[in-house]
Design a protein around this motif. Structure first.
Motif, PDB file in Angstrom:
ATOM      1  N   TRP A   1      27.574  -0.725  70.258  1.00 23.78           N
ATOM      2  CA  TRP A   1      26.683  -0.342  71.360  1.00 23.78           C
ATOM      3  C   TRP A   1      27.176   0.939  72.040  1.00 23.78           C
ATOM      4  CZ3 TRP A   1      21.984  -2.033  72.746  1.00 23.78           C
ATOM      5  CH2 TRP A   1      21.558  -3.297  72.317  1.00 23.78           C
ATOM      6  N   PHE A   2      28.509   1.071  72.153  1.00 22.46           N
ATOM      7  CA  PHE A   2      29.083   2.267  72.769  1.00 22.46           C
ATOM      8  C   PHE A   2      30.524   2.404  72.302  1.00 22.46           C
ATOM      9  CE2 PHE A   2      30.178  -1.162  75.703  1.00 22.46           C
ATOM     10  CZ  PHE A   2      31.494  -0.888  76.037  1.00 22.46           C
ATOM     11  N   VAL A   3      31.144   3.544  72.569  1.00 21.10           N
ATOM     12  CA  VAL A   3      32.564   3.737  72.294  1.00 21.10           C
ATOM     13  C   VAL A   3      33.242   4.167  73.586  1.00 21.10           C
ATOM     14  CG1 VAL A   3      32.245   4.310  69.865  1.00 21.10           C
ATOM     15  CG2 VAL A   3      32.244   6.146  71.567  1.00 21.10           C
ATOM     16  N   THR A   4      34.550   3.875  73.652  1.00 23.99           N
ATOM     17  CA  THR A   4      35.355   4.174  74.833  1.00 23.99           C
ATOM     18  C   THR A   4      36.276   5.344  74.530  1.00 23.99           C
ATOM     19  OG1 THR A   4      35.358   1.814  75.353  1.00 23.99           O
ATOM     20  CG2 THR A   4      36.943   3.204  76.525  1.00 23.99           C
ATOM     21  N   ALA A   5      36.143   6.433  75.267  1.00 25.32           N
ATOM     22  CA  ALA A   5      37.005   7.597  75.092  1.00 25.32           C
ATOM     23  C   ALA A   5      38.101   7.575  76.154  1.00 25.32           C
ATOM     24  CB  ALA A   5      36.190   8.874  75.216  1.00 25.32           C
ATOM     25  N   VAL A   6      39.356   7.709  75.705  1.00 24.65           N
ATOM     26  CA  VAL A   6      40.506   7.609  76.603  1.00 24.65           C
ATOM     27  C   VAL A   6      41.117   9.003  76.781  1.00 24.65           C
ATOM     28  CG1 VAL A   6      42.696   6.432  77.042  1.00 24.65           C
ATOM     29  CG2 VAL A   6      40.917   5.291  75.685  1.00 24.65           C
ATOM     30  N   ARG A   7      41.055   9.514  77.992  1.00 24.48           N
ATOM     31  CA  ARG A   7      41.518  10.882  78.247  1.00 24.48           C
ATOM     32  C   ARG A   7      43.013  11.047  77.997  1.00 24.48           C
ATOM     33  NH1 ARG A   7      38.493   9.826  83.012  1.00 24.48           N
ATOM     34  NH2 ARG A   7      36.420  10.783  83.012  1.00 24.48           N
ATOM     35  N   SER A   8      43.800  10.035  78.325  1.00 23.26           N
ATOM     36  CA  SER A   8      45.259  10.171  78.223  1.00 23.26           C
ATOM     37  C   SER A   8      45.749  10.237  76.785  1.00 23.26           C
ATOM     38  CB  SER A   8      45.942   9.012  78.952  1.00 23.26           C
ATOM     39  OG  SER A   8      45.501   7.766  78.436  1.00 23.26           O
ATOM     40  N   THR A   9      44.982   9.703  75.841  1.00 22.56           N
ATOM     41  CA  THR A   9      45.393   9.715  74.431  1.00 22.56           C
ATOM     42  C   THR A   9      44.543  10.644  73.572  1.00 22.56           C
ATOM     43  OG1 THR A   9      43.947   7.837  73.891  1.00 22.56           O
ATOM     44  CG2 THR A   9      46.210   7.332  74.589  1.00 22.56           C
ATOM     45  N   GLY A  10      43.347  11.005  74.066  1.00 18.15           N
ATOM     46  CA  GLY A  10      42.467  11.860  73.287  1.00 18.15           C
ATOM     47  C   GLY A  10      41.769  11.153  72.147  1.00 18.15           C
ATOM     48  N   ILE A  11      41.697   9.801  72.191  1.00 20.13           N
ATOM     49  CA  ILE A  11      41.045   9.053  71.122  1.00 20.13           C
ATOM     50  C   ILE A  11      39.886   8.244  71.702  1.00 20.13           C
ATOM     51  CG2 ILE A  11      43.179   8.877  69.789  1.00 20.13           C
ATOM     52  CD1 ILE A  11      43.327   5.935  70.632  1.00 20.13           C
TER      53      ILE A  11
ATOM     54  N   LEU B   1      43.570   2.426  81.623  1.00 21.60           N
ATOM     55  CA  LEU B   1      43.200   2.391  83.036  1.00 21.60           C
ATOM     56  C   LEU B   1      41.769   2.894  83.200  1.00 21.60           C
ATOM     57  CD1 LEU B   1      46.495   3.822  84.599  1.00 21.60           C
ATOM     58  CD2 LEU B   1      45.779   1.421  84.465  1.00 21.60           C
ATOM     59  N   GLU B   2      41.065   2.311  84.131  1.00 23.80           N
ATOM     60  CA  GLU B   2      39.641   2.602  84.277  1.00 23.80           C
ATOM     61  C   GLU B   2      39.385   4.073  84.574  1.00 23.80           C
ATOM     62  OE1 GLU B   2      35.711   0.664  86.479  1.00 23.80           O
ATOM     63  OE2 GLU B   2      37.738   0.004  87.024  1.00 23.80           O
ATOM     64  N   HIS B   3      40.262   4.706  85.346  1.00 26.82           N
ATOM     65  CA  HIS B   3      40.014   6.106  85.692  1.00 26.82           C
ATOM     66  C   HIS B   3      40.293   7.050  84.531  1.00 26.82           C
ATOM     67  CE1 HIS B   3      44.401   5.791  86.610  1.00 26.82           C
ATOM     68  NE2 HIS B   3      44.414   7.025  86.136  1.00 26.82           N
ATOM     69  N   ASN B   4      40.866   6.518  83.437  1.00 24.47           N
ATOM     70  CA  ASN B   4      41.178   7.350  82.273  1.00 24.47           C
ATOM     71  C   ASN B   4      40.103   7.320  81.197  1.00 24.47           C
ATOM     72  OD1 ASN B   4      43.575   8.541  82.992  1.00 24.47           O
ATOM     73  ND2 ASN B   4      44.858   6.894  82.183  1.00 24.47           N
TER      74      ASN B   4
ATOM     75  N   ALA C   1      32.089  15.137  69.881  1.00 27.16           N
ATOM     76  CA  ALA C   1      31.695  16.425  70.460  1.00 27.16           C
ATOM     77  C   ALA C   1      32.453  16.716  71.752  1.00 27.16           C
ATOM     78  CB  ALA C   1      30.191  16.433  70.726  1.00 27.16           C
ATOM     79  N   ALA C   2      32.889  15.658  72.446  1.00 24.75           N
ATOM     80  CA  ALA C   2      33.660  15.834  73.678  1.00 24.75           C
ATOM     81  C   ALA C   2      35.141  16.057  73.401  1.00 24.75           C
ATOM     82  CB  ALA C   2      33.479  14.616  74.579  1.00 24.75           C
ATOM     83  N   GLY C   3      35.530  16.104  72.117  1.00 26.22           N
ATOM     84  CA  GLY C   3      36.907  16.424  71.755  1.00 26.22           C
ATOM     85  C   GLY C   3      37.802  15.235  71.475  1.00 26.22           C
ATOM     86  N   PHE C   4      37.249  14.032  71.313  1.00 25.80           N
ATOM     87  CA  PHE C   4      38.066  12.840  71.071  1.00 25.80           C
ATOM     88  C   PHE C   4      38.092  12.504  69.583  1.00 25.80           C
ATOM     89  CE2 PHE C   4      36.680  12.527  75.459  1.00 25.80           C
ATOM     90  CZ  PHE C   4      37.839  12.128  76.115  1.00 25.80           C
ATOM     91  N   ARG C   5      39.230  11.928  69.162  1.00 24.04           N
ATOM     92  CA  ARG C   5      39.413  11.504  67.776  1.00 24.04           C
ATOM     93  C   ARG C   5      39.244   9.989  67.659  1.00 24.04           C
ATOM     94  NH1 ARG C   5      44.189  11.391  66.869  1.00 24.04           N
ATOM     95  NH2 ARG C   5      45.156  12.148  68.782  1.00 24.04           N
ATOM     96  N   ALA C   6      38.830   9.552  66.470  1.00 25.37           N
ATOM     97  CA  ALA C   6      38.626   8.123  66.247  1.00 25.37           C
ATOM     98  C   ALA C   6      39.954   7.388  66.178  1.00 25.37           C
ATOM     99  CB  ALA C   6      37.849   7.889  64.951  1.00 25.37           C
TER     100      ALA C   6
END
Length: 492
Positions: free
Chosen positions: A25-35, A47-50, A62-67
């Protein structure tokens, strides 16, 4: 119908609970890890803010995250949203999954939908955050990873099969999406050997609960000799793919999955073949949502409890479903199978060599329209109806492809002589994969409704938007042999 923006709070609750029902349904992008991950990823909850949430893997890429290489978010079932919805974005997603961008580019995709490229890009980007090229790129990356991890194919063959135009494009995409080289993705021992020579063996995932044996039994009960084959466990059939006929063998897999063994004329048809098999078996359905509605209805509660997650088997090609529906009017299932089998040598395209009992692909509309059907055994009226339908499909008067407008398709079918409401509804349900179809006047449904003390009016009012699934439950009550193997009492 459009879908509102993702509810971040609800999405985070699903991630914190590692709820597999939301995978796809959706994917979760984590800023601290880039995945980015699937909601049920077993890693420590970020963490929710990440985190940010994206409706598609393409948007996260497209936002720069890796699988994530642990939870493999690209290997989950597809979003059921695109089968439920009937708007332009959903129709575009179904066409992208069927390989339309690879076949005819963004211009061809837009033309199929009746929009300009600019309009289509604006619609997709506005809702999904990316355009059709990025969606197609994400699909190619997913196909490549599947082949790298599960087969021993050389990397050049993987790149070609996944739809990449060059080895360089393949290498760059894999590095960008997965953060490693193609060889870095390949395990020391592939999950399968890829099957016998000339065959690819893949695992097709579904959402639980899922009874693969029931879906395959239903298809097997309707198998047409020469086109399809059923041996009690495996359902096989010929696929008419863009670059030549193929054969697929489908059997129950481990857990909520199906094992698909594919023999392709050309490897670049793999993505299309997988998409059509997933549609055939209704693998991207959301059984929790369906059962939540139907299971609370007093008339259906026991049926749903006895077969949770029941699917609606469709067809690999809606044109084929339409022709078979006309052939099946007012005859038995066995009679319809016989009539359909007689069409194959007249207008079907033969395999280079038979595979078991499989010999032909189903006739394309133009070939069927030009064929002499006088010896098939049809009445004059039925022969005329088949010819009229085939001509309308061939010249585009009736459009039933993956991106078809369902309402317009039904109207255009009903405008043809010899096609009534029941046939048009069956094509919508099993050809266009519409989850909310009722079959007016169906005798088996009437018998089941009488047994349950219900009526057609009740169905229309109470079982939306999942009436197609209600039909399957009621058919199972009326014709249990299509859904459950009889018990051999001699063994008890």
């Amino acid at each position: 119908m459009t879908t509102p923006a993702l509810d971040a709070e609800r999405c985070y609750r699903a991630v914190a609970g590692r709820d597999p029902r939301f995978d796809g349904w959706f994917v979760t992008a984590v800023r601290s890890t880039g995945i980015y991950c699937r909601p049920s990823c077993p890693a420590r909850t970020p963490l929710e803010h990440n985190v940010t949430f994206h409706r598609t893997a393409a948007a996260a890429q497209a936002a720069g995250f890796r699988a994530c290489r642990r939870c493999r978010p690209d290997a989950v079932p597809g979003s059921p949203e695109w089968d439920v919805r009937a708007d332009v974005v959903a129709r575009a997603m179904r066409l992208v999954a069927d390989g339309e961008v690879e076949r005819s580019g963004v211009g061809g995709l837009a033309a199929r939908l009746g929009y300009s490229e600019r309009q289509l890009n604006r619609l997709l980007t506005g809702e999904l955050g990316v355009g059709p090229l990025a969606l197609a790129r994400a699909q190619r990356a997913q196909t490549a990873r599947l082949l790298i991890e599960t087969t021993r194919l050389p990397m050049a063959d993987v790149a070609f099969a996944a739809g990449f135009a060059s080895i360089r494009q393949f290498n760059d995409t894999v590095r960008s999406v997965f953060g490693t080289t193609p060889s870095g993705l390949r395990p020391a021992t592939p999950r399968t050997e890829g099957g016998a020579p000339g065959w690819l063996t893949l695992r097709l995932a579904a959402r639980a609960p899922f009874a693969a044996d029931e879906v395959l039994l239903f298809l097997g009960a309707h198998a047409v000799p020469g086109l399809e084959e059923w041996d009690g466990t495996t359902f096989s059939r010929v696929l008419d793919l863009p670059h030549g006929p193929a054969v697929v063998r489908l059997s129950p897999g481990a857990g909520a999955s199906v094992t698909a063994r594919l023999q392709l004329a050309e490897l670049r048809d793999l993505g299309v073949a997988v998409a059509r098999c997933r549609r055939l078996l209704d693998l991207d359905a959301d059984p929790a949502a369906v059962d939540a509605v139907l299971g609370t209805d007093p008339a259906l509660a026991d049926l749903v409890a006895g077969a949770p997650g029941r699917r609606v088997p469709t067809g690999v090609d809606a044109d084929e479903v339409a022709v078979r529906a006309v052939l099946g009017q007012q005859v038995s299932v066995a009679g319809a199978r016989t009539l359909t089998a007689r069409l194959l040598p007249l207008a079907g395209r033969p395999l280079p060599e038979p595979v078991g009992t499989l010999t032909h692909a189903f006739p394309r509309a133009a070939d069927l329209a030009a064929a002499d059907l006088s010896d098939v055994g049809l009445t004059g009226a039925r022969r005329a109806a088949v010819g009229t339908l085939a001509t309308a499909l061939a010249d585009g008067t009736v459009s039933l492809g993956p991106g078809a407008d369902r309402d317009e398709a039904r109207r255009s079918l009903l405008a043809l002589r010899g096609i009534g409401p029941w046939t048009a509804a069956l094509v919508a349900m099993r050809g266009l994969a519409d989850p909310d179809v009722w079959l007016p006047g169906d005798l088996a449904l009437r018998r089941s409704l009488a047994t349950l003390g219900s009526s057609d009016a009740d169905a229309a009012a109470r079982w939306q938007p999942w009436r197609s699934y209600a039909v399957m439950h009621l058919w199972a009550l009326a014709v249990p042999s299509f859904f459950t193997r009889p018990v051999d009492r001699s063994l008890s």
